[in-house]
Design a protein around this motif. Structure first.
Motif, PDB file in Angstrom:
ATOM      1  N   GLN A 128     -17.861  36.560 -25.333  1.00 51.03           N
ATOM      2  CA  GLN A 128     -19.010  36.129 -24.547  1.00 51.03           C
ATOM      3  C   GLN A 128     -18.568  35.235 -23.393  1.00 51.03           C
ATOM      4  O   GLN A 128     -19.109  35.335 -22.286  1.00 51.03           O
ATOM      5  CB  GLN A 128     -19.994  35.386 -25.441  1.00 51.03           C
ATOM      6  CG  GLN A 128     -20.700  36.269 -26.452  1.00 51.03           C
ATOM      7  CD  GLN A 128     -21.633  35.478 -27.361  1.00 51.03           C
ATOM      8  OE1 GLN A 128     -21.704  34.251 -27.294  1.00 51.03           O
ATOM      9  NE2 GLN A 128     -22.346  36.180 -28.229  1.00 51.03           N
ATOM     10  N   MET A 129     -17.599  34.370 -23.630  1.00 48.77           N
ATOM     11  CA  MET A 129     -17.102  33.498 -22.562  1.00 48.77           C
ATOM     12  C   MET A 129     -16.528  34.314 -21.417  1.00 48.77           C
ATOM     13  O   MET A 129     -16.803  34.041 -20.241  1.00 48.77           O
ATOM     14  CB  MET A 129     -16.043  32.542 -23.117  1.00 48.77           C
ATOM     15  CG  MET A 129     -16.588  31.519 -24.114  1.00 48.77           C
ATOM     16  SD  MET A 129     -15.286  30.449 -24.791  1.00 48.77           S
ATOM     17  CE  MET A 129     -14.975  29.391 -23.378  1.00 48.77           C
ATOM     18  N   ARG A 130     -15.732  35.333 -21.761  1.00 48.21           N
ATOM     19  CA  ARG A 130     -15.125  36.163 -20.714  1.00 48.21           C
ATOM     20  C   ARG A 130     -16.183  36.952 -19.962  1.00 48.21           C
ATOM     21  O   ARG A 130     -16.091  37.114 -18.734  1.00 48.21           O
ATOM     22  CB  ARG A 130     -14.096  37.104 -21.341  1.00 48.21           C
ATOM     23  CG  ARG A 130     -12.849  36.383 -21.844  1.00 48.21           C
ATOM     24  CD  ARG A 130     -11.858  37.327 -22.469  1.00 48.21           C
ATOM     25  NE  ARG A 130     -10.643  36.634 -22.883  1.00 48.21           N
ATOM     26  CZ  ARG A 130     -10.121  36.703 -24.100  1.00 48.21           C
ATOM     27  NH1 ARG A 130     -10.699  37.458 -25.033  1.00 48.21           N
ATOM     28  NH2 ARG A 130      -9.015  36.040 -24.396  1.00 48.21           N
ATOM     29  N   ASN A 139     -19.333  36.099 -19.422  1.00 49.70           N
ATOM     30  CA  ASN A 139     -20.052  35.202 -18.528  1.00 49.70           C
ATOM     31  C   ASN A 139     -19.180  34.692 -17.395  1.00 49.70           C
ATOM     32  O   ASN A 139     -19.680  34.414 -16.298  1.00 49.70           O
ATOM     33  CB  ASN A 139     -20.632  34.032 -19.332  1.00 49.70           C
ATOM     34  CG  ASN A 139     -21.826  34.457 -20.172  1.00 49.70           C
ATOM     35  OD1 ASN A 139     -22.801  34.990 -19.654  1.00 49.70           O
ATOM     36  ND2 ASN A 139     -21.757  34.238 -21.477  1.00 49.70           N
ATOM     37  N   LEU A 140     -17.870  34.594 -17.645  1.00 47.45           N
ATOM     38  CA  LEU A 140     -16.957  34.222 -16.566  1.00 47.45           C
ATOM     39  C   LEU A 140     -16.937  35.301 -15.492  1.00 47.45           C
ATOM     40  O   LEU A 140     -16.940  34.994 -14.291  1.00 47.45           O
ATOM     41  CB  LEU A 140     -15.546  34.003 -17.122  1.00 47.45           C
ATOM     42  CG  LEU A 140     -14.467  33.699 -16.074  1.00 47.45           C
ATOM     43  CD1 LEU A 140     -14.796  32.434 -15.302  1.00 47.45           C
ATOM     44  CD2 LEU A 140     -13.094  33.581 -16.748  1.00 47.45           C
ATOM     45  N   TYR A 192     -24.753  30.404 -15.116  1.00 43.51           N
ATOM     46  CA  TYR A 192     -23.696  31.215 -15.724  1.00 43.51           C
ATOM     47  C   TYR A 192     -22.548  30.331 -16.227  1.00 43.51           C
ATOM     48  O   TYR A 192     -21.908  30.649 -17.238  1.00 43.51           O
ATOM     49  CB  TYR A 192     -23.186  32.259 -14.738  1.00 43.51           C
ATOM     50  CG  TYR A 192     -23.878  33.584 -14.910  1.00 43.51           C
ATOM     51  CD1 TYR A 192     -23.347  34.578 -15.719  1.00 43.51           C
ATOM     52  CD2 TYR A 192     -25.095  33.844 -14.279  1.00 43.51           C
ATOM     53  CE1 TYR A 192     -23.997  35.789 -15.896  1.00 43.51           C
ATOM     54  CE2 TYR A 192     -25.759  35.046 -14.449  1.00 43.51           C
ATOM     55  CZ  TYR A 192     -25.204  36.013 -15.260  1.00 43.51           C
ATOM     56  OH  TYR A 192     -25.859  37.209 -15.442  1.00 43.51           O
ATOM     57  N   ILE A 212     -21.207  30.043 -20.196  1.00 40.97           N
ATOM     58  CA  ILE A 212     -19.853  30.004 -20.751  1.00 40.97           C
ATOM     59  C   ILE A 212     -19.777  28.927 -21.828  1.00 40.97           C
ATOM     60  O   ILE A 212     -19.248  29.147 -22.926  1.00 40.97           O
ATOM     61  CB  ILE A 212     -18.813  29.745 -19.645  1.00 40.97           C
ATOM     62  CG1 ILE A 212     -18.807  30.907 -18.641  1.00 40.97           C
ATOM     63  CG2 ILE A 212     -17.415  29.548 -20.244  1.00 40.97           C
ATOM     64  CD1 ILE A 212     -17.942  30.659 -17.413  1.00 40.97           C
ATOM     65  N   TYR A 213     -20.336  27.775 -21.542  1.00 39.40           N
ATOM     66  CA  TYR A 213     -20.335  26.679 -22.514  1.00 39.40           C
ATOM     67  C   TYR A 213     -21.126  27.045 -23.764  1.00 39.40           C
ATOM     68  O   TYR A 213     -20.739  26.693 -24.885  1.00 39.40           O
ATOM     69  CB  TYR A 213     -20.922  25.425 -21.864  1.00 39.40           C
ATOM     70  CG  TYR A 213     -21.058  24.253 -22.806  1.00 39.40           C
ATOM     71  CD1 TYR A 213     -19.943  23.493 -23.155  1.00 39.40           C
ATOM     72  CD2 TYR A 213     -22.292  23.914 -23.345  1.00 39.40           C
ATOM     73  CE1 TYR A 213     -20.063  22.428 -24.025  1.00 39.40           C
ATOM     74  CE2 TYR A 213     -22.417  22.852 -24.220  1.00 39.40           C
ATOM     75  CZ  TYR A 213     -21.295  22.107 -24.555  1.00 39.40           C
ATOM     76  OH  TYR A 213     -21.423  21.065 -25.424  1.00 39.40           O
ATOM     77  N   SER A 261     -21.558  29.988 -24.992  1.00 36.15           N
ATOM     78  CA  SER A 261     -21.051  31.191 -25.647  1.00 36.15           C
ATOM     79  C   SER A 261     -20.531  30.885 -27.046  1.00 36.15           C
ATOM     80  O   SER A 261     -19.969  29.820 -27.305  1.00 36.15           O
ATOM     81  CB  SER A 261     -19.933  31.820 -24.810  1.00 36.15           C
ATOM     82  OG  SER A 261     -20.430  32.282 -23.572  1.00 36.15           O
TER      83      SER A 261
END
Length: 223
Positions: free
Chosen positions: A67-69, A71-72, A55, A59-60, A62
């Protein structure tokens, strides 16, 4: 037709072997040997550590902040909620945090986690999510089916807690989100060669999940 359903149809034999494996069938019946489940619990804890790394990789990989948020949130859920929940379940089965941390990875666990991370490193976010799909989506499908087996959720079934956890509304919502996410990440038109590559990732990850179930049965002590 959803991408997940297309992948599942294309890898139908592997998917059935995974979702109807003897390990989970014995869980529903309450006949799975305790030692097999304990082996699984410990290795699943170790798997969740690398699952969290996947996961972080997501983030990387994304494409945007949304998408980053997303996966965070998934990463925080794993590290701050699911890992603690797993430790509590293990303690009820006589496994301490020290037992979990000191146990080496079994070959099947190492093979699976290595494959997922490699698929994500080599490919894009869709590749990574497809490698994770048999676990994220498959557990929900398995538990939903097992919950319908007469007696599976009975108080005297030692595996009722596992089944109810993954059959519950919260996890089923996560399952639905993961299915929808594949469609969001996929291009509007997938060429035949690209689809076959995605099927290969999905099929391999599914077969590694099957090996994970089998690992618990293989490690049973000889009588």
């Amino acid at each position: 037709m959803k991408l997940f359903d297309r992948l599942k149809d294309a890898a139908s034999e592997s998917w059935r072997e995974y979702t109807h494996h003897s390990f989970v069938e014995q869980m529903a019946a309450g006949t799975l040997p305790k030692e097999a489940f304990q082996t699984y619990l410990v290795q699943d804890y170790l798997f969740l550590i690398d699952f969290s790394r996947a996961y972080a990789l997501a983030i990387y990989k994304s494409r945007n902040l949304k998408q980053m948020r997303s996966n965070l949130l998934g990463l925080k859920g794993l590290l701050e909620v699911e890992m603690d929940l797993h430790v509590r379940i293990c303690e009820r089965w006589g496994l301490s945090p020290a037992d979990l941390e000191q146990t080496p990875l079994e070959t099947e666990t190492l093979a699976y986690t290595s494959y997922v991370l490699e698929a994500g490193m080599r490919g894009d976010l869709l590749d990574l999510k497809i490698a994770l799909a048999p676990c994220v989506i498959g557990y929900g499908e398995i538990a939903e089916r097992l919950a319908e087996v007469p007696g599976a959720l009975a108080k005297d079934n030692p595996y009722a807690e596992w089944i109810s956890e993954y059959a519950g509304a919260e996890y089923q919502e996560l399952r639905s989100h993961a299915i929808a996410e594949l469609d969001e990440l996929a291009p509007s038109h997938i060429e035949a060669d690209q689809f076959q590559r995605l099927v290969t990732i999905f099929d391999q990850a599914t077969r590694l999940e099957t090996d994970f179930w089998q690992m618990g049965l293989k490690r049973l002590p000889t009588r």
